[in-house]
Write a protein that holds these residues in place. Structure first.
Motif, PDB file in Angstrom:
ATOM      1  N   MET A 160       3.927  -1.684 -13.071  1.00  0.00           N
ATOM      2  CA  MET A 160       3.611  -1.369 -14.461  1.00  0.00           C
ATOM      3  C   MET A 160       3.430   0.120 -14.715  1.00  0.00           C
ATOM      4  O   MET A 160       4.006   0.677 -15.634  1.00  0.00           O
ATOM      5  CB  MET A 160       2.315  -2.084 -14.872  1.00  0.00           C
ATOM      6  CG  MET A 160       2.414  -3.254 -15.819  1.00  0.00           C
ATOM      7  SD  MET A 160       3.840  -3.394 -16.851  1.00  0.00           S
ATOM      8  CE  MET A 160       3.228  -2.788 -18.409  1.00  0.00           C
ATOM      9  N   TYR A 161       2.567   0.761 -13.929  1.00  0.00           N
ATOM     10  CA  TYR A 161       2.194   2.141 -14.244  1.00  0.00           C
ATOM     11  C   TYR A 161       2.376   3.045 -13.037  1.00  0.00           C
ATOM     12  O   TYR A 161       2.289   2.594 -11.897  1.00  0.00           O
ATOM     13  CB  TYR A 161       0.732   2.190 -14.724  1.00  0.00           C
ATOM     14  CG  TYR A 161       0.518   1.391 -15.986  1.00  0.00           C
ATOM     15  CD1 TYR A 161       1.107   1.799 -17.177  1.00  0.00           C
ATOM     16  CD2 TYR A 161      -0.241   0.221 -15.973  1.00  0.00           C
ATOM     17  CE1 TYR A 161       0.947   1.045 -18.336  1.00  0.00           C
ATOM     18  CE2 TYR A 161      -0.406  -0.522 -17.125  1.00  0.00           C
ATOM     19  CZ  TYR A 161       0.186  -0.109 -18.309  1.00  0.00           C
ATOM     20  OH  TYR A 161       0.038  -0.847 -19.449  1.00  0.00           O
ATOM     21  N   ALA A 162       2.582   4.311 -13.336  1.00  0.00           N
ATOM     22  CA  ALA A 162       2.721   5.303 -12.276  1.00  0.00           C
ATOM     23  C   ALA A 162       1.349   5.609 -11.686  1.00  0.00           C
ATOM     24  O   ALA A 162       0.357   5.676 -12.411  1.00  0.00           O
ATOM     25  CB  ALA A 162       3.340   6.585 -12.840  1.00  0.00           C
ATOM     26  N   ALA A 163       1.294   5.747 -10.381  1.00  0.00           N
ATOM     27  CA  ALA A 163       0.084   6.224  -9.683  1.00  0.00           C
ATOM     28  C   ALA A 163       0.524   6.502  -8.255  1.00  0.00           C
ATOM     29  O   ALA A 163       1.103   5.633  -7.615  1.00  0.00           O
ATOM     30  CB  ALA A 163      -1.030   5.174  -9.700  1.00  0.00           C
ATOM     31  N   SER A 192       0.837  -1.197   0.000  1.00  0.00           N
ATOM     32  CA  SER A 192       0.000   0.000   0.000  1.00  0.00           C
ATOM     33  C   SER A 192       0.878   1.255   0.000  1.00  0.00           C
ATOM     34  O   SER A 192       1.874   1.318   0.711  1.00  0.00           O
ATOM     35  CB  SER A 192      -0.914  -0.027   1.230  1.00  0.00           C
ATOM     36  OG  SER A 192      -1.732   1.126   1.217  1.00  0.00           O
ATOM     37  N   ARG A 193       0.538   2.216  -0.829  1.00  0.00           N
ATOM     38  CA  ARG A 193       1.223   3.517  -0.859  1.00  0.00           C
ATOM     39  C   ARG A 193       0.137   4.585  -0.981  1.00  0.00           C
ATOM     40  O   ARG A 193      -0.762   4.451  -1.823  1.00  0.00           O
ATOM     41  CB  ARG A 193       2.146   3.665  -2.078  1.00  0.00           C
ATOM     42  CG  ARG A 193       3.187   2.576  -2.255  1.00  0.00           C
ATOM     43  CD  ARG A 193       4.441   2.840  -1.396  1.00  0.00           C
ATOM     44  NE  ARG A 193       5.475   1.842  -1.624  1.00  0.00           N
ATOM     45  CZ  ARG A 193       5.466   0.605  -1.104  1.00  0.00           C
ATOM     46  NH1 ARG A 193       4.468   0.206  -0.346  1.00  0.00           N
ATOM     47  NH2 ARG A 193       6.462  -0.218  -1.349  1.00  0.00           N
ATOM     48  N   THR A 206      -2.241  -3.263  -3.347  1.00  0.00           N
ATOM     49  CA  THR A 206      -2.471  -4.607  -3.889  1.00  0.00           C
ATOM     50  C   THR A 206      -2.651  -5.591  -2.742  1.00  0.00           C
ATOM     51  O   THR A 206      -2.036  -5.439  -1.682  1.00  0.00           O
ATOM     52  CB  THR A 206      -1.282  -5.097  -4.745  1.00  0.00           C
ATOM     53  OG1 THR A 206      -0.108  -5.136  -3.922  1.00  0.00           O
ATOM     54  CG2 THR A 206      -1.026  -4.207  -5.947  1.00  0.00           C
ATOM     55  N   THR A 207      -3.503  -6.581  -2.971  1.00  0.00           N
ATOM     56  CA  THR A 207      -3.672  -7.628  -1.962  1.00  0.00           C
ATOM     57  C   THR A 207      -3.810  -8.989  -2.628  1.00  0.00           C
ATOM     58  O   THR A 207      -4.210  -9.084  -3.795  1.00  0.00           O
ATOM     59  CB  THR A 207      -4.945  -7.405  -1.102  1.00  0.00           C
ATOM     60  OG1 THR A 207      -6.098  -7.581  -1.949  1.00  0.00           O
ATOM     61  CG2 THR A 207      -4.978  -6.022  -0.470  1.00  0.00           C
TER      62      THR A 207
END
Lengths: 693, 167, 328
Positions: free
Chosen positions: A322-325, A155-156, A330-331
């Motif tokens: 994969m992508y910037a955000a 988690s971020r 994720t779990t």
């Protein structure tokens, strides 16, 4: 930074060294090896998904002329280790899944073994079983780690707030099916004990991994287990970890001293005994601004494991890089069921895990009115998003651009369901591919001078069709600075030094680095003019670059899909992939690997689907008539290209591994193209005609 | 129950005793040591066991050896003349129309059958005009080779190889 | 189980060998029987090999029809010049079945008598009324993608897998049978049964009956025919749904219409209700649709195969549309 090997033979396209033997059928696979007067083993499987074996009546089986022995939980010898529950053949009376092996018959002929196996009567005290995978379960749990040792959850930032403030959002659930690896060669073992040593002709992705597993199970010094596998009829992960039939073949051979025993799984048995790709349920939530920049990215993945042995597919892992955000989460959650033990199948994690997110990206791109190629480009990260590491090289954008150019993407009208040709809706779609650069420790190699300018290179590596016989010899030739023809490579045998398993697309990185180190050691000791018999060796050197850099291969896949207006039949007349995979060792063979991966991806998209019947607990379409893989007619045109990529960090060859990336993203590209063709968004694989009726 | 049969396998006469239950595939592999035909499914669903029976391509896993007394069997091994490969085999190598190689002997035998059948004017389901001569287009090759599964995904190259082999 | 192997001296000898001996089975191409013996579905004591009997020829009949020997290989029948010219529906049906290397083995008689591919029937570990009467039907409530939507019973929802038989049903083929009591002719559409309460009986034949040939009546000039098959992959797969259509249109009016459906029932399904609507009606799309809908009014799909209803409708209409277009 590694000094890259100077290339002369690398980058050339010699034909497959093992090709002549394969086109004439003289290459020897595990079941083709000649042994004197073998006996044959045939397995008996549990017909209940959960319970206890209360009795095994072998009297009728034993009475058949030619039956030599029967193994059952009642009287089979004890194994030295039962730590790996999957390998603990006949060590308990518990039945943990339907299809578990509960007896084995050894007989003088195949026919008698099969006949007698059918006569073994197994009584099972059945208990209620549970084979239902769903997000509706209340006992989903978080494993300690997921496959490859990755974190279970990450988690971020603050995804909830970011999502709530995003003008464009997506919240959808995607599912991938249960898939069985189904290499063309059924898993086969020929076992023989000689003076307490165990010799195995085996279908395996790693002779040394098989040796170590069997040594442990039978309590032997590993040196006493000899495993030979010069040719392997495909594996795709299912021959990467040891499975129970190898143990049973060895037990069977021990039961008939002095006689070699052949055990070949039937195609049907392969659906319960050699691993499979778990079905996955992926909830994807994305939020972006009007310019298409992701503010929030979430993937929650649910998959199944068996009750006796945990396997946690790392489905959400690719979404981490994969992508910037700025906000991401994720779990992974698992359901432990009364089902066969899942395991690796070509690109575990990435293959299923790039399906949901890559379809979601298409959906969100459409929602924003942004071209899906451009949408991906706009979300290109500067560094690996979760680790913060720079990429050793990252050429996804180059792949997308080059693919778009080659495919003719620029003239695409994004409107769905807008083109019909000769009774077929036509559409195109795109998705990205990725796969990590894996490096598996534990390999060693030796090099010996066998004559003027002749070198024998030995390493216990494997060729499953990947091309190792050829490509690793190319690496050796350049490492030694000699011609390709001057190198004789010896692999596929534990008589050669230890090598890591052929898995995770790590072969050339791991074995190649080892061979290069061995060549350096050889030249250092013996110079450029060695004497016959000079020999040196080395173990795989470390590579600190992994601490500094994130290393991944990338690709972009473009698909044209046609859906029949009347019948909903789905065809993929064209697939095009462009990959950034570092340096390519042998273009002829590399193309086969990439096209082969994409072909398997097409097969996954349109056809493949193991159907578990929860009432019984097993896959009911367990053969090639019902478990469809693509036929030649399903695969009209697949092309693979690559962009020039110089990556000095991965390994001395500058390679990244190509065995798996081809299957990653294909299914998403096809689903996206099917949507473009028809306006129907399929979120559950496979993409069958009933979705369009 | 046993039976005595005589086969001609890759040009060599072979007499053998077989269990009536023994398939032609098992007789070739276990009985004669002709290992080119492979057992991929044992139920006629993959084509890996394809050989030429009296010159025609056929699977060998769903037929009993005892019923083939007097049959001429050609496997992929018998197509090559020693070191010299059959043009179709050569094309498979050049096009890299194989990876693991397990389905390859069956693919090669099937390809020979395809070329013969097309030359004889036999249509396939994708042949538009059933009554005319057959032009072996890529679509035709794909359909005609569809009884040979390849899990490595070499189909595109296989079509190239069969097209080359037809020349 | 071990078995004895004998080669039949002649058709009469084959029938005599099987008469009164339930453990006897005829062996021709073997592509279904050997499969079943390996699966444990069939365990004959004696195999009587009929593959070398002189039943392997295709002959033109005086009335313009065709007599197809029971052991004519599927590949040879599809390649026969008269079949290709006059019975394209049959040629295409044959060529859409199995694979080239199987069609070189499989025979006409064996193709007709092949059994369902229902996964539960083929799996000895799951209950099946067809395999073991009275044990129940596992397909109901299970995996039904390949199962029936027409004519099924509470005891069995299996489908017949043949393509060839569907074309022959539309062609009004006649099956010549040699039995213990002599020769008789069974119309192909009456050869296969619906499951009813006895799903273990696929056909009206007894085990000692031997199919010796199949006759195709001639088609009147101007008749067009075609076979359309939809499956889950492009080749080498059993039909989800198939349509064999024989159509003769004169001055825009349907004068002959024979339609058989595959993949939807326990037997090749002759669509008589649809034919009744078509006969004498204008050959247009609206009529085609009404005709198929009349047939499908009796459809009872299972959970999991409801898609077959629209699929059958669309496929049949499309086949008729193409045939009537050719006419113009």
């Amino acid at each position: 930074m590694t000094d890259l090997l100077r290339t002369r033979v690398l980058g050339q396209s010699p034909r497959r060294v093992d090709g002549p033997a394969k086109v004439t059928g003289t290459a020897r696979y595990a079941g083709d090896q000649h042994v004197v007067d073998p006996a044959y083993a045939h397995l008996v499987q549990a017909e209940a998904a959960r319970g206890v074996v209360t009795g095994v009546d072998v009297s009728a089986a034993r009475a058949v002329d030619g039956v030599l022995a029967v193994l059952t939980p009642d009287d089979a010898p004890r194994l030295a280790s039962t730590e790996d529950a999957e390998l603990a053949a006949f060590q308990s009376h518990d039945v943990a899944f339907r299809g578990q092996v509960v007896a084995a018959v050894i007989a003088s002929t195949r026919e008698v073994a099969r006949e007698a196996a059918a006569l073994v009567r197994v009584e099972i005290d059945r208990q209620p079983h549970d084979a239902h995978l769903g997000t509706d379960r209340d006992d989903l749990y978080a494993p300690e780690k997921v496959n490859t040792g990755a974190e279970t959850d990450t988690s971020r930032g603050d995804v909830a707030t970011a999502l709530a403030h995003s003008p464009f959002t997506l919240d959808q659930t995607y599912t991938t099916a249960w898939y069985n690896n189904n290499p063309m060669e059924p898993h086969t073992t020929t076992a023989l004990w000689l003076d307490g040593d165990l010799a195995l002709y085996e279908s395996t992705q790693g002779v040394h991994t098989t040796r170590e597993a069997m040594a442990k199970v039978f309590g032997l010094d590993p040196e006493r287990v000899h495993v030979i596998a010069p040719h392997v009829g495909g594996g795709f992960g299912s021959k990467g970890t040891p499975h129970v039939h190898t143990v049973i073949a060895a037990m069977a051979a021990r039961a008939v001293p002095g006689t070699p025993v052949k055990l070949a799984l039937t195609r049907q048995q392969m659906f319960s005994l050699v691993g499979y790709r778990t079905p996955t349920i992926q909830r994807v939530r994305l939020g972006c601004d009007a310019a298409g920049r992701l503010a929030s990215l979430e993937v929650d993945a649910v998959s199944q494991t068996s009750r006796i042995k945990e396997f946690a597919e790392q489905t959400a892992v690719p979404a981490r890089m994969m992508y910037a955000a700025p906000n991401r989460r994720t779990t992974h959650r698992l359901a432990a069921l009364d089902v066969p033990v899942p395991s690796w199948m070509r690109a575990p994690g990435e293959c299923p895990g790039m399906f949901g997110p890559e379809v979601a990206m298409d959906e969100l791109a459409n929602a924003c009115g942004i071209d899906p190629v451009e949408f991906r480009v706009r979300n290109e990260p500067d560094v690996e998003p979760e680790s913060g590491k720079p990429f050793s090289s990252r050429n996804l954008v180059a792949c997308l651009r080059e693919g778009a150019r080659r495919f003719g993407w620029e003239h695409r009208d994004p409107t769905p369901r807008a083109r019909v040709e000769s009774g077929w809706f036509v559409g195109t779609g795109v998705a990205a591919s990725t796969y990590p650069v894996n490096r598996t420790p534990g390999s060693a190699a030796t090099i010996r001078c066998t004559g003027p300018r002749r070198y024998l290179v030995r390493i216990g590596a494997a060729d499953l069709g990947t091309g190792t016989w050829t490509s690793l010899a190319q690496v050796a030739a350049d490492a030694l600075g000699v011609d390709f023809a001057d190198v004789e490579l010896r692999i596929g045998d534990t008589a050669s030094p230890k090598a890591s398993v052929a898995g995770g697309s790590s072969g050339i990185t791991s074995w190649g680095s080892t061979v290069v180190a061995a060549a350096e050691a050889f030249r250092e000791e013996f110079g450029d003019d060695p004497a016959e018999g000079d020999e040196a060796g080395a173990e795989m050197p470390g590579n600190d670059a992994g601490d500094t850099y994130a290393m991944h291969a990338f690709g972009a896949q473009f698909a044209e899909v046609r859906v029949h207006v009347d019948t909903g039949e789905v065809r993929v007349p064209r697939l095009l992939g462009v990959f950034a995979v570092g340096r390519v060792v042998n273009p002829r063979l590399a193309r086969s690997q990439l096209v082969g991966g994409m072909t398997m991806g097409l097969s996954m998209a349109l056809h493949e689907h193991s159907v578990p019947d929860e009432r019984f607990g097993h896959v009911v379409n367990h053969d090639f008539a019902e478990y469809h893989i693509a036929t030649n007619s399903d695969v009209p045109h697949v092309e693979a290209h690559w962009v020039e990529e110089h990556d000095p960090h991965t390994n001395p060859m500058g390679t990244k591994g190509i065995g798996e990336i081809g299957i990653v993203g294909t299914a998403a590209a096809i689903v996206n193209a099917a949507h473009h063709a028809t306006g129907v968004r399929v979120r559950d694989l496979p993409v069958t005609l009933d979705h369009f009726l | 129950m046993d039976g005595e049969i005589e086969l001609r396998v890759d040009g060599r006469r072979r007499r053998l005793r077989v269990d009536t239950r023994t398939t032609l595939l098992d007789a070739l592999r276990d009985g004669i040591g002709a290992n080119a035909p492979k057992k991929g499914c044992d139920h006629g669903q993959c084509g890996a066991c394809t050989v030429l029976l009296d010159g025609r391509r056929a699977i060998t896993c769903l037929t009993f050896a005892v019923a083939h007394d007097g049959t001429e069997v050609t496997t992929a091994e018998g197509l090559a003349d020693g070191e010299r490969l059959h043009p179709v085999q050569e094309a498979f190598l050049e096009r890299d129309a194989l990876q693991c190689g397990f389905c390859t002997p069956g693919q090669v035998c099937s390809a020979i059958g395809v070329l013969d059948e097309a030359a004889a004017g036999h249509p396939s389901v994708v042949t538009e005009d059933l009554t005319g001569p057959v032009e072996l287009t890529d679509d035709e090759i794909r359909e005609r080779m569809s009884g040979n599964l390849c899990r490595c995904g070499a189909y595109v190259a296989i079509v190239d190889a069969v097209r080359d082999g037809a020349r | 189980m071990p078995f004895d192997y004998r080669r039949a001296p002649d058709p009469e000898g084959a029938v005599a060998a099987a008469t009164g001996w339930p453990g006897v089975a005829f062996l021709a191409g073997g592509t279904n029987l050997v499969d079943h013996m390996k699966l444990g579905l069939a365990a004959p004591d004696v195999l009587v090999d009929i593959s070398r009997l002189p039943l392997d020829t295709v002959a033109e009949l005086p009335d313009g029809g065709l007599r197809i020997g029971a052991t004519v290989r599927n590949a040879d029948l599809a390649a026969h010049p008269v079949v290709r010219r006059d019975y394209p529906v049959l040629a295409r049906a044959l060529l859409s079945g199995a694979s080239g290397q199987i069609r070189n083995l499989a025979t006409t008689g064996g193709n007709l008598l092949q059994r369902t591919r229902c996964v539960y029937f083929q799996d000895l570990t799951t209950p099946c009324n067809k395999r073991e009467p009275g044990t129940g039907c596992s397909a109901i409530g299970g995996y039904t993608r390949h199962h029936a939507i027409l004519g099924a019973s509470a005891h069995c929802v299996a489908t017949h897998p043949s393509d060839m038989a569907v074309a022959m049903a539309a062609l009004d083929a006649q099956v010549a049978v040699l039995g213990p009591a002599g020769r008789r002719v069974v119309p192909l559409v009456e050869l296969h049964r619906l499951p009813g309460e006895e799903p273990h009986r696929d056909t009206v034949l007894s085990p000692s009956d031997l199919i010796t040939s199949v006759d195709l009546p001639p088609l009147p000039p101007g008749t067009r025919s075609q076979y359309r098959k939809v499956r889950d992959r492009a080749s080498f797969a059993f039909a989800l749904v198939s349509v064999a259509a024989v159509l003769r249109v004169e001055d825009g009016v349907v004068r002959d219409a024979r339609i058989a459906l595959g993949g939807v029932a326990h037997k090749p399904w002759r669509a008589r209700r649809a034919e009744d609507v078509l006969l004498g009606s204008p050959a247009d799309e609206e009529v085609f649709r009404r005709a198929i809908d009349a047939e499908l009014a009796g459809a009872a799909p299972l959970e999991g195969n409801g898609f077959k209803v629209p699929l059958t409708r669309n496929l049949a209409v499309s086949a008729l549309r193409e045939l009537s277009r050719e006419e113009r």
